[in-house]
Design a protein around this motif. Structure first.
Motif, PDB file in Angstrom:
ATOM      1  N   VAL A  54       0.829  -1.206   0.000  1.00  0.00           N
ATOM      2  CA  VAL A  54       0.000   0.000   0.000  1.00  0.00           C
ATOM      3  C   VAL A  54       0.863   1.256   0.000  1.00  0.00           C
ATOM      4  N   VAL A  55       1.891   1.260   0.820  1.00  0.00           N
ATOM      5  CA  VAL A  55       2.773   2.432   0.885  1.00  0.00           C
ATOM      6  C   VAL A  55       3.523   2.616  -0.429  1.00  0.00           C
ATOM      7  N   GLY A  56       4.020   1.507  -1.005  1.00  0.00           N
ATOM      8  CA  GLY A  56       4.717   1.611  -2.285  1.00  0.00           C
ATOM      9  C   GLY A  56       3.806   2.052  -3.414  1.00  0.00           C
ATOM     10  N   SER A  57       2.559   1.600  -3.426  1.00  0.00           N
ATOM     11  CA  SER A  57       1.616   2.026  -4.460  1.00  0.00           C
ATOM     12  C   SER A  57       1.303   3.512  -4.338  1.00  0.00           C
ATOM     13  N   TRP A  58       1.223   3.994  -3.132  1.00  0.00           N
ATOM     14  CA  TRP A  58       0.959   5.422  -2.938  1.00  0.00           C
ATOM     15  C   TRP A  58       2.149   6.277  -3.366  1.00  0.00           C
ATOM     16  N   GLU A  59       3.353   5.753  -3.130  1.00  0.00           N
ATOM     17  CA  GLU A  59       4.536   6.525  -3.491  1.00  0.00           C
ATOM     18  C   GLU A  59       4.859   6.427  -4.982  1.00  0.00           C
ATOM     19  N   ARG A  60       4.605   5.279  -5.622  1.00  0.00           N
ATOM     20  CA  ARG A  60       4.892   5.072  -7.045  1.00  0.00           C
ATOM     21  C   ARG A  60       3.638   4.565  -7.751  1.00  0.00           C
ATOM     22  N   PRO A  61       2.727   5.450  -8.106  1.00  0.00           N
ATOM     23  CA  PRO A  61       1.454   4.998  -8.717  1.00  0.00           C
ATOM     24  C   PRO A  61       1.628   4.402 -10.113  1.00  0.00           C
ATOM     25  N   VAL A  62       2.596   4.903 -10.892  1.00  0.00           N
ATOM     26  CA  VAL A  62       2.776   4.381 -12.253  1.00  0.00           C
ATOM     27  C   VAL A  62       3.248   2.930 -12.208  1.00  0.00           C
ATOM     28  N   LYS A  63       4.223   2.670 -11.394  1.00  0.00           N
ATOM     29  CA  LYS A  63       4.739   1.312 -11.263  1.00  0.00           C
ATOM     30  C   LYS A  63       3.665   0.374 -10.738  1.00  0.00           C
ATOM     31  N   ALA A  64       2.876   0.847  -9.777  1.00  0.00           N
ATOM     32  CA  ALA A  64       1.808   0.019  -9.224  1.00  0.00           C
ATOM     33  C   ALA A  64       0.734  -0.270 -10.267  1.00  0.00           C
ATOM     34  N   SER A  65       0.398   0.721 -11.094  1.00  0.00           N
ATOM     35  CA  SER A  65      -0.614   0.499 -12.136  1.00  0.00           C
ATOM     36  C   SER A  65      -0.120  -0.499 -13.190  1.00  0.00           C
ATOM     37  N   VAL A  66       1.189  -0.441 -13.509  1.00  0.00           N
ATOM     38  CA  VAL A  66       1.740  -1.399 -14.475  1.00  0.00           C
ATOM     39  C   VAL A  66       1.674  -2.816 -13.917  1.00  0.00           C
ATOM     40  N   TYR A  67       2.063  -2.984 -12.665  1.00  0.00           N
ATOM     41  CA  TYR A  67       1.995  -4.306 -12.045  1.00  0.00           C
ATOM     42  C   TYR A  67       0.555  -4.796 -11.955  1.00  0.00           C
ATOM     43  N   ALA A  68      -0.373  -3.903 -11.618  1.00  0.00           N
ATOM     44  CA  ALA A  68      -1.783  -4.303 -11.531  1.00  0.00           C
ATOM     45  C   ALA A  68      -2.327  -4.704 -12.893  1.00  0.00           C
ATOM     46  N   SER A  69      -1.908  -3.980 -13.941  1.00  0.00           N
ATOM     47  CA  SER A  69      -2.356  -4.335 -15.298  1.00  0.00           C
ATOM     48  C   SER A  69      -1.821  -5.698 -15.711  1.00  0.00           C
ATOM     49  N   LEU A  70      -0.554  -5.970 -15.392  1.00  0.00           N
ATOM     50  CA  LEU A  70       0.025  -7.270 -15.731  1.00  0.00           C
ATOM     51  C   LEU A  70      -0.667  -8.402 -14.981  1.00  0.00           C
ATOM     52  N   LEU A  71      -0.935  -8.188 -13.710  1.00  0.00           N
ATOM     53  CA  LEU A  71      -1.615  -9.224 -12.940  1.00  0.00           C
ATOM     54  C   LEU A  71      -3.044  -9.430 -13.433  1.00  0.00           C
ATOM     55  N   GLY A  72      -3.731  -8.329 -13.755  1.00  0.00           N
ATOM     56  CA  GLY A  72      -5.086  -8.457 -14.285  1.00  0.00           C
ATOM     57  C   GLY A  72      -5.115  -9.144 -15.636  1.00  0.00           C
ATOM     58  N   GLY A  73      -4.148  -8.821 -16.503  1.00  0.00           N
ATOM     59  CA  GLY A  73      -4.079  -9.488 -17.795  1.00  0.00           C
ATOM     60  C   GLY A  73      -3.785 -10.977 -17.666  1.00  0.00           C
ATOM     61  N   ALA A  74      -2.885 -11.316 -16.746  1.00  0.00           N
ATOM     62  CA  ALA A  74      -2.586 -12.732 -16.530  1.00  0.00           C
ATOM     63  C   ALA A  74      -3.796 -13.477 -15.989  1.00  0.00           C
ATOM     64  N   TRP A  75      -4.535 -12.845 -15.081  1.00  0.00           N
ATOM     65  CA  TRP A  75      -5.736 -13.487 -14.545  1.00  0.00           C
ATOM     66  C   TRP A  75      -6.798 -13.666 -15.627  1.00  0.00           C
ATOM     67  N   ALA A  76      -6.995 -12.639 -16.466  1.00  0.00           N
ATOM     68  CA  ALA A  76      -7.975 -12.745 -17.547  1.00  0.00           C
ATOM     69  C   ALA A  76      -7.556 -13.797 -18.569  1.00  0.00           C
ATOM     70  N   GLY A  77      -6.255 -13.842 -18.912  1.00  0.00           N
ATOM     71  CA  GLY A  77      -5.792 -14.854 -19.849  1.00  0.00           C
ATOM     72  C   GLY A  77      -5.936 -16.268 -19.302  1.00  0.00           C
ATOM     73  N   PHE A  78      -5.759 -16.434 -18.003  1.00  0.00           N
ATOM     74  CA  PHE A  78      -5.882 -17.762 -17.406  1.00  0.00           C
ATOM     75  C   PHE A  78      -7.315 -18.270 -17.446  1.00  0.00           C
ATOM     76  N   TYR A  79      -8.269 -17.377 -17.204  1.00  0.00           N
ATOM     77  CA  TYR A  79      -9.667 -17.795 -17.150  1.00  0.00           C
ATOM     78  C   TYR A  79     -10.354 -17.769 -18.507  1.00  0.00           C
ATOM     79  N   THR A  80      -9.736 -17.199 -19.527  1.00  0.00           N
ATOM     80  CA  THR A  80     -10.347 -17.160 -20.865  1.00  0.00           C
ATOM     81  C   THR A  80      -9.598 -18.002 -21.881  1.00  0.00           C
ATOM     82  N   LYS A  81      -8.607 -18.728 -21.460  1.00  0.00           N
ATOM     83  CA  LYS A  81      -7.866 -19.553 -22.432  1.00  0.00           C
ATOM     84  C   LYS A  81      -8.760 -20.686 -22.932  1.00  0.00           C
TER      85      LYS A  81
END
Length: 260
Positions: A54-81
Motif C-alpha cells: 500500500v505504501v509503495g503504491s501510494w509513493e509510485r502509482p505508475v509502477k503500481a498500475s503497471v503491475y496491476a495491469s500485468l496481474l489483471g491481464g494474466a488473470w484474464a488470460g488464465f480464465y479465458t484460455k
C-alpha cells in the motif's frame, strides 16, 4: 536439635515445591504451542507485506498500475484460455463452412489447413497442452493410445526442442489465432484471379461517392418506368385513331336506312 529440625523442614518444603507440577490451563497451552506461534509469525509477515504494498503504491502509482495491469491481464488470460474441446468445436465449424462451398470458390490456404488438421484429428495425433495463460495445439508422431514400442518408449519420444516446429495453433483470450487467420476470406479462391493483370488483382474498398452512387441506383431501380415524349405522342395518336373510328361507326349507323 531444634535448629536442625527447622532446617530439615525448610529443605523438605523447598524440594516438594520444586517437584510439584505447574498446572496451566488448556487455552494457555494452545496459545503457546508451535503451530500458533508459526501462524502468528505468518500473519505478521503478510500484514507487513500488505502495508509495504500500500505504501509503495501510494509513493509510485505508475509502477503500481503497471503491475496491476500485468496481474489483471494474466488473470484474464488464465480464465479465458480455450481448451481442447473448444479447438475441436472450432475445427468442426470451419470444416462445415468450407463444406457448404463449391470446390471452385474455396480458398486454397484455408481448405488445405483445415483438411490437414482434420486428418491429424482422425489419426489421433492432435495434442493439447496448457501453459497457464495460453494453450497450444501440436501434432505428435503417434496416437496417445497406441501400444507400439516407439510410441510408449520415453527415450524415443519427441524432444522438447522440436516442439516449436510442431505447434499448429495458439489459443489465447478465447480464440485460436492461427485457425482464425487461415479462415480469413475462406470463400475467395485466389487461383481464379492469378491470370489477371496485376492492377486488376488488387481490390480496394469503395469510396464514399461510389457507395452513394450505388445506393442511388439501387433506389431508382425500384421506381416505376416513365415513357419519353415519343411514347406519349404515340399514345395520343392511337387514342385519336380509336376515337375517330368510333365516330365513323356511329355516323354509319345513323345513315343506314330503316327497313319499310
Amino acid at each position: 536439635m531444634a535448629s536442625l529440625r527447622v532446617v530439615r523442614r525448610m529443605f523438605c518444603a523447598a524440594a516438594e515445591t520444586a517437584a510439584a507440577p505447574v498446572t496451566t490451563s488448556r487455552w494457555e497451552r494452545l496459545k503457546n504451542s508451535k503451530a500458533v506461534l508459526w501462524g502468528r509469525g505468518l500473519v505478521s509477515d503478510y500484514k507487513e507485506a500488505c502495508r509495504e504494498i500500500v505504501v509503495g503504491s501510494w509513493e509510485r502509482p505508475v509502477k503500481a498500475s503497471v503491475y496491476a495491469s500485468l496481474l489483471g491481464g494474466a488473470w484474464a488470460g488464465f480464465y479465458t484460455k480455450p481448451d481442447h474441446a473448444s479447438f475441436e468445436a472450432a475445427l468442426l465449424e470451419c470444416s462445415n463452412m468450407l463444406g457448404l462451398l463449391s470446390p471452385w470458390i474455396r480458398n486454397g490456404t484455408s481448405n488445405g489447413h483445415v483438411q490437414s488438421l482434420v486428418k491429424l484429428h482422425n489419426e489421433g495425433r492432435l495434442q493439447h497442452t496448457s501453459l497457464g495463460v495460453l494453450s497450444l495445439v501440436y501434432h505428435s508422431d503417434y496416437d496417445s493410445d497406441t501400444t507400439l514400442y516407439e510410441a510408449q518408449c520415453s527415450n524415443l519420444s519427441t524432444p522438447w526442442r522440436e516442439l516449436p516446429q510442431r505447434i499448429l495453433d495458439v489459443g489465447f483470450a478465447g480464440r485460436w489465432w492461427v485457425l482464425d487467420s487461415k479462415m480469413k476470406d475462406y470463400d475467395v479462391n485466389e487461383d481464379e484471379f492469378k491470370h489477371l493483370p496485376p492492377h486488376m488483382q488488387v481490390t480496394l474498398p469503395p469510396t464514399v461517392q461510389e457507395v452513394d452512387r450505388s445506393e442511388r441506383l439501387h433506389k431508382e431501380s425500384w421506381l416505376a418506368l416513365e415513357g419519353g415524349e415519343e411514347e406519349k405522342e404515340t399514345h395520343l395518336v392511337d387514342r385519336k385513331e380509336e376515337s375517330g373510328g368510333e365516330e365513323g361507326q356511329i355516323q354509319a349507323l345513323e345513315e343506314k336506312p330503316t327497313p319499310a
